[in-house]
Design an enzyme around this catalytic site. Structure first.
Site, mmCIF file in Angstrom:
data_model
loop_
_atom_site.group_PDB
_atom_site.id
_atom_site.type_symbol
_atom_site.label_atom_id
_atom_site.label_comp_id
_atom_site.label_asym_id
_atom_site.label_seq_id
_atom_site.Cartn_x
_atom_site.Cartn_y
_atom_site.Cartn_z
ATOM 1 N N LYS A 257 -12.471 0.387 -14.098
ATOM 2 C CA LYS A 257 -12.640 -0.931 -13.462
ATOM 3 C C LYS A 257 -13.025 -1.991 -14.499
ATOM 4 O O LYS A 257 -12.568 -3.132 -14.445
ATOM 5 C CB LYS A 257 -13.698 -0.856 -12.357
ATOM 6 C CG LYS A 257 -13.216 -0.122 -11.119
ATOM 7 C CD LYS A 257 -12.446 -1.054 -10.197
ATOM 8 C CE LYS A 257 -11.819 -0.311 -9.036
ATOM 9 N NZ LYS A 257 -11.277 -1.175 -7.999
ATOM 10 N N PHE B 293 -29.719 13.839 -1.860
ATOM 11 C CA PHE B 293 -29.783 14.356 -3.229
ATOM 12 C C PHE B 293 -30.996 13.788 -3.962
ATOM 13 O O PHE B 293 -30.927 12.751 -4.590
ATOM 14 C CB PHE B 293 -28.477 14.044 -3.969
ATOM 15 C CG PHE B 293 -27.292 14.697 -3.314
ATOM 16 C CD1 PHE B 293 -27.039 16.049 -3.494
ATOM 17 C CD2 PHE B 293 -26.445 13.970 -2.475
ATOM 18 C CE1 PHE B 293 -25.961 16.670 -2.868
ATOM 19 C CE2 PHE B 293 -25.374 14.576 -1.842
ATOM 20 C CZ PHE B 293 -25.136 15.940 -2.037
ATOM 21 N N ASP C 152 4.290 1.209 -4.176
ATOM 22 C CA ASP C 152 3.267 1.465 -5.188
ATOM 23 C C ASP C 152 3.184 0.291 -6.165
ATOM 24 O O ASP C 152 4.215 -0.253 -6.573
ATOM 25 C CB ASP C 152 3.648 2.755 -5.934
ATOM 26 C CG ASP C 152 2.475 3.352 -6.655
ATOM 27 O OD1 ASP C 152 2.029 4.435 -6.265
ATOM 28 O OD2 ASP C 152 1.997 2.725 -7.633
ATOM 29 N N TYR D 209 -14.421 6.317 -13.487
ATOM 30 C CA TYR D 209 -14.031 5.314 -12.487
ATOM 31 C C TYR D 209 -14.518 3.925 -12.907
ATOM 32 O O TYR D 209 -13.738 2.969 -12.989
ATOM 33 C CB TYR D 209 -14.601 5.722 -11.121
ATOM 34 C CG TYR D 209 -14.656 4.614 -10.101
ATOM 35 C CD1 TYR D 209 -13.496 3.986 -9.658
ATOM 36 C CD2 TYR D 209 -15.882 4.194 -9.566
ATOM 37 C CE1 TYR D 209 -13.554 2.969 -8.713
ATOM 38 C CE2 TYR D 209 -15.946 3.183 -8.625
ATOM 39 C CZ TYR D 209 -14.784 2.565 -8.201
ATOM 40 O OH TYR D 209 -14.854 1.553 -7.274
ATOM 41 N N LEU E 283 -0.130 4.073 0.971
ATOM 42 C CA LEU E 283 -0.698 4.902 2.048
ATOM 43 C C LEU E 283 -1.249 6.231 1.539
ATOM 44 O O LEU E 283 -1.348 7.193 2.292
ATOM 45 C CB LEU E 283 0.312 5.109 3.189
ATOM 46 C CG LEU E 283 0.818 3.815 3.849
ATOM 47 C CD1 LEU E 283 1.740 4.133 5.027
ATOM 48 C CD2 LEU E 283 -0.331 2.937 4.331
ATOM 49 N N GLY F 230 -4.571 4.787 2.579
ATOM 50 C CA GLY F 230 -4.525 3.753 3.615
ATOM 51 C C GLY F 230 -3.925 4.265 4.916
ATOM 52 O O GLY F 230 -3.404 5.386 4.988
ATOM 53 N N PHE G 179 -6.930 -4.591 -4.309
ATOM 54 C CA PHE G 179 -7.831 -3.486 -3.942
ATOM 55 C C PHE G 179 -7.297 -2.132 -4.392
ATOM 56 O O PHE G 179 -8.060 -1.173 -4.486
ATOM 57 C CB PHE G 179 -7.992 -3.398 -2.416
ATOM 58 C CG PHE G 179 -8.725 -4.547 -1.782
ATOM 59 C CD1 PHE G 179 -10.102 -4.632 -1.853
ATOM 60 C CD2 PHE G 179 -8.038 -5.539 -1.099
ATOM 61 C CE1 PHE G 179 -10.786 -5.677 -1.264
ATOM 62 C CE2 PHE G 179 -8.711 -6.594 -0.509
ATOM 63 C CZ PHE G 179 -10.087 -6.663 -0.591
ATOM 64 N N HIS H 76 -19.113 8.362 1.386
ATOM 65 C CA HIS H 76 -20.090 7.283 1.565
ATOM 66 C C HIS H 76 -21.167 7.682 2.570
ATOM 67 O O HIS H 76 -20.884 8.334 3.574
ATOM 68 C CB HIS H 76 -19.377 5.997 2.009
ATOM 69 C CG HIS H 76 -18.404 5.492 0.976
ATOM 70 N ND1 HIS H 76 -17.053 5.758 1.019
ATOM 71 C CD2 HIS H 76 -18.611 4.780 -0.156
ATOM 72 C CE1 HIS H 76 -16.469 5.195 -0.035
ATOM 73 N NE2 HIS H 76 -17.391 4.599 -0.771
ATOM 74 N N ASP I 294 0.861 -1.187 0.000
ATOM 75 C CA ASP I 294 0.000 0.000 0.000
ATOM 76 C C ASP I 294 0.896 1.235 0.000
ATOM 77 O O ASP I 294 1.877 1.289 0.745
ATOM 78 C CB ASP I 294 -0.918 -0.013 1.241
ATOM 79 C CG ASP I 294 -2.127 0.900 1.088
ATOM 80 O OD1 ASP I 294 -1.933 2.111 0.872
ATOM 81 O OD2 ASP I 294 -3.262 0.397 1.171
HETATM 82 N N1 LIG Z 1 -15.886 1.269 -0.513
HETATM 83 C C1 LIG Z 1 -16.825 0.810 -1.312
HETATM 84 O O1 LIG Z 1 -18.034 0.898 -0.996
HETATM 85 C C2 LIG Z 1 -16.466 0.160 -2.633
HETATM 86 C C3 LIG Z 1 -17.502 -0.277 -3.480
HETATM 87 C C4 LIG Z 1 -17.165 -0.919 -4.681
HETATM 88 C C5 LIG Z 1 -15.832 -1.117 -5.013
HETATM 89 N N2 LIG Z 1 -14.844 -0.659 -4.178
HETATM 90 C C6 LIG Z 1 -13.430 -0.905 -4.561
HETATM 91 O O2 LIG Z 1 -12.811 -1.581 -3.492
HETATM 92 C C7 LIG Z 1 -11.428 -1.200 -3.380
HETATM 93 C C8 LIG Z 1 -11.154 -0.760 -1.962
HETATM 94 O O3 LIG Z 1 -12.044 0.292 -1.607
HETATM 95 P P1 LIG Z 1 -11.874 1.039 -0.223
HETATM 96 O O4 LIG Z 1 -13.158 1.697 0.074
HETATM 97 O O5 LIG Z 1 -11.279 0.103 0.761
HETATM 98 O O6 LIG Z 1 -10.828 2.152 -0.657
HETATM 99 P P2 LIG Z 1 -9.541 2.702 0.099
HETATM 100 O O7 LIG Z 1 -9.147 3.956 -0.596
HETATM 101 O O8 LIG Z 1 -9.768 2.738 1.562
HETATM 102 O O9 LIG Z 1 -8.451 1.576 -0.222
HETATM 103 C C9 LIG Z 1 -7.626 1.583 -1.366
HETATM 104 C C10 LIG Z 1 -6.199 1.436 -0.883
HETATM 105 O O10 LIG Z 1 -5.334 1.348 -2.013
HETATM 106 C C11 LIG Z 1 -4.172 2.120 -1.765
HETATM 107 N N3 LIG Z 1 -3.625 2.496 -3.090
HETATM 108 C C12 LIG Z 1 -4.212 3.256 -4.046
HETATM 109 N N4 LIG Z 1 -3.398 3.341 -5.121
HETATM 110 C C13 LIG Z 1 -2.294 2.602 -4.840
HETATM 111 C C14 LIG Z 1 -1.109 2.295 -5.551
HETATM 112 N N5 LIG Z 1 -0.874 2.786 -6.775
HETATM 113 N N6 LIG Z 1 -0.191 1.491 -4.972
HETATM 114 C C15 LIG Z 1 -0.395 1.000 -3.714
HETATM 115 N N7 LIG Z 1 -1.494 1.259 -2.990
HETATM 116 C C16 LIG Z 1 -2.440 2.059 -3.544
HETATM 117 C C17 LIG Z 1 -4.679 3.301 -0.944
HETATM 118 O O11 LIG Z 1 -3.655 3.921 -0.179
HETATM 119 C C18 LIG Z 1 -5.723 2.633 -0.065
HETATM 120 O O12 LIG Z 1 -5.163 2.152 1.152
HETATM 121 C C19 LIG Z 1 -11.205 -0.098 -4.424
HETATM 122 O O13 LIG Z 1 -10.568 -0.681 -5.528
HETATM 123 C C20 LIG Z 1 -12.626 0.362 -4.769
HETATM 124 O O14 LIG Z 1 -12.681 0.776 -6.097
HETATM 125 C C21 LIG Z 1 -15.134 -0.030 -3.005
#
Ligand SMILES: NC(=O)c1ccc[n+]([C@@H]2O[C@H](COP(=O)([O-])OP(=O)(O)OC[C@H]3O[C@@H](n4cnc5c(N)ncnc54)[C@H](O)[C@@H]3O)[C@@H](O)[C@H]2O)c1
Length: 332
Positions: A144, A207, A50, A140, A33, A36, A72, A188, A31
């Site tokens: 995906k 909304f 990264d 976005y 961060l 994160g 993720f 959210h 991660d």
């Molecule tokens: N939260 C939701 O309701 C939801 C719904 C559908 C899909 N998602 C997908 O689930 C995944 C996680 O969502 P989340 O809510 O936990 O998001 P989040 O932002 O809390 O987690 C994503 C993590 O990825 C890390 N990150 C981003 N780019 C990076 C890179 N290039 N290298 C290393 N680390 C990297 C970030 O620091 C973060 O810790 C995402 O891919 C998101 O698209 C989330």
């Protein structure tokens, strides 16, 4: 054999790491961060780096015995993806390419991918099924979908099997109370409602209250984050058993309206939670609810934390104990 979790210091990633650790898995977390939090990682080996950095990936796959990746790491703000699509193609699409290339170099043949309901765009029917049309209405969702398609071609060429999990709104917090939801900025509904209950926001914006739903507000699908985490762990098990690649919805099949969520939060918190009705947002479908029949049948997914009050209760417990989240950027 171990699992690499990219984005494992984020919200859903950290709960999945907890789930893997509970099952005795060896876990490496990669991660950067950006979103994160160090404190969200309850165990395993955290590598701060990264997914676009080939050197870091080569190092991880060389040093650790990894047979599967749960991916993720991504940017996931719909609005930002519309104003800055390049950032999303660069981090999400190029990042996934970098990861798949590294997996191929090191003979890692299994990936579980965190996809989204945004791949569908405006739904053709409710509940949405996996075979339904995919026409994302934002950048976005488009990235995906591109990542899913990339995995299909890496399977074709390099036999890397994948499970793509399309989900809607993750919510709630871990039962230990140690980890929960802390996005910056927060977009959210449930954390925003609870921040309002805590007095950190003056009101919660709704909304549109003139949609063709029973109470006029949008209906969305909410899944407890620990149920989502379990689905990722089951998907790894499916691939380890020699299961085929596939795409699965993770929804609760029912959905709750924005007003129902606010009402449930009032009940759970005992607080007032002022509401301000605002104009509809462009591109918000009235109802987004998925069928997860396929995930139940093929992955054996059996979400057990699906009562709205229970989801909000667990989130409320986290928010009360962490009113400033993990402490913001300075605490990382
Ligand atoms: N939260 C939701 O309701 C939801 C719904 C559908 C899909 N998602 C997908 O689930 C995944 C996680 O969502 P989340 O809510 O936990 O998001 P989040 O932002 O809390 O987690 C994503 C993590 O990825 C890390 N990150 C981003 N780019 C990076 C890179 N290039 N290298 C290393 N680390 C990297 C970030 O620091 C973060 O810790 C995402 O891919 C998101 O698209 C989330």
């Amino acid at each position: 054999m171990g699992v690499l979790v990219t984005g494992g210091a984020g919200y859903i990633g950290s709960h999945t790491v907890a789930s893997l650790l509970e099952r005795g898995e060896e876990v490496v977390i990669l991660d950067n961060l950006y979103q994160g939090h160090r404190e969200a990682v309850l165990g395993g080996t955290l590598v701060e780096g990264d997914i676009r950095d080939t050197g870091v990936l080569d190092d991880i796959f060389t040093k650790h015995s990894i047979d599967a990746v749960i991916h993720f790491a991504a940017n996931s703000l719909v609005g930002e993806s519309m104003s800055n699509p390049g950032k999303y193609y660069e981090n999400n699409v190029y990042g996934t390419l970098s990861l798949l290339e590294a997996m191929n170099r090191h003979g890692v043949k299994k990936i579980v991918f965190s996809s989204t309901a945004a791949t569908y765009g405006e739904p053709e029917r409710i509940p949405i099924e996996e075979s339904d049309r995919t026409e994302p209405t934002n950048a976005y969702g488009e990235t995906k979908l591109a990542m899913e398609k990339m995995m299909k071609w890496f399977e074709h060429a390099h036999d890397i099997k994948y499970v793509s999990l399309r989900y809607f709104n993750a919510a709630g917090a871990h039962e230990s109370g140690k980890i929960g939801e802390d996005h910056n900025p927060e977009t959210h509904l449930i954390p925003l409602v609870l921040q309002t209950a805590l007095g950190k926001r003056k009101h919660i914006s709704v909304f549109g209250d003139d949609y063709s739903t029973a109470d006029g507000t949008c209906i969305r699908d909410y899944i407890h984050v620990s149920d989502l985490a379990d689905a990722h762990v089951l998907a790894v098990a499916h691939l380890r058993r020699g299961g085929t690649s596939g795409i699965y919805n993770l929804g609760n099949g029912q959905g709750f309206s924005v007003k129902e969520v606010i009402e449930a939060a009032r009940k759970v918190t005992g607080r007032e939670i002022p509401v301000q009705i605002e104009a509809r947002r462009a591109g918000d479908p009235a109802v987004l609810v998925a069928s997860s029949k396929k995930a139940r049948e093929e992955l054996g997914w059996n979400p057990s934390r699906d009562r709205l009050e229970d989801i909000i209760e667990s989130a409320w417990s986290w928010h009360q104990h962490h009113p400033d989240g993990y402490g913001g950027k300075d605490n990382k």
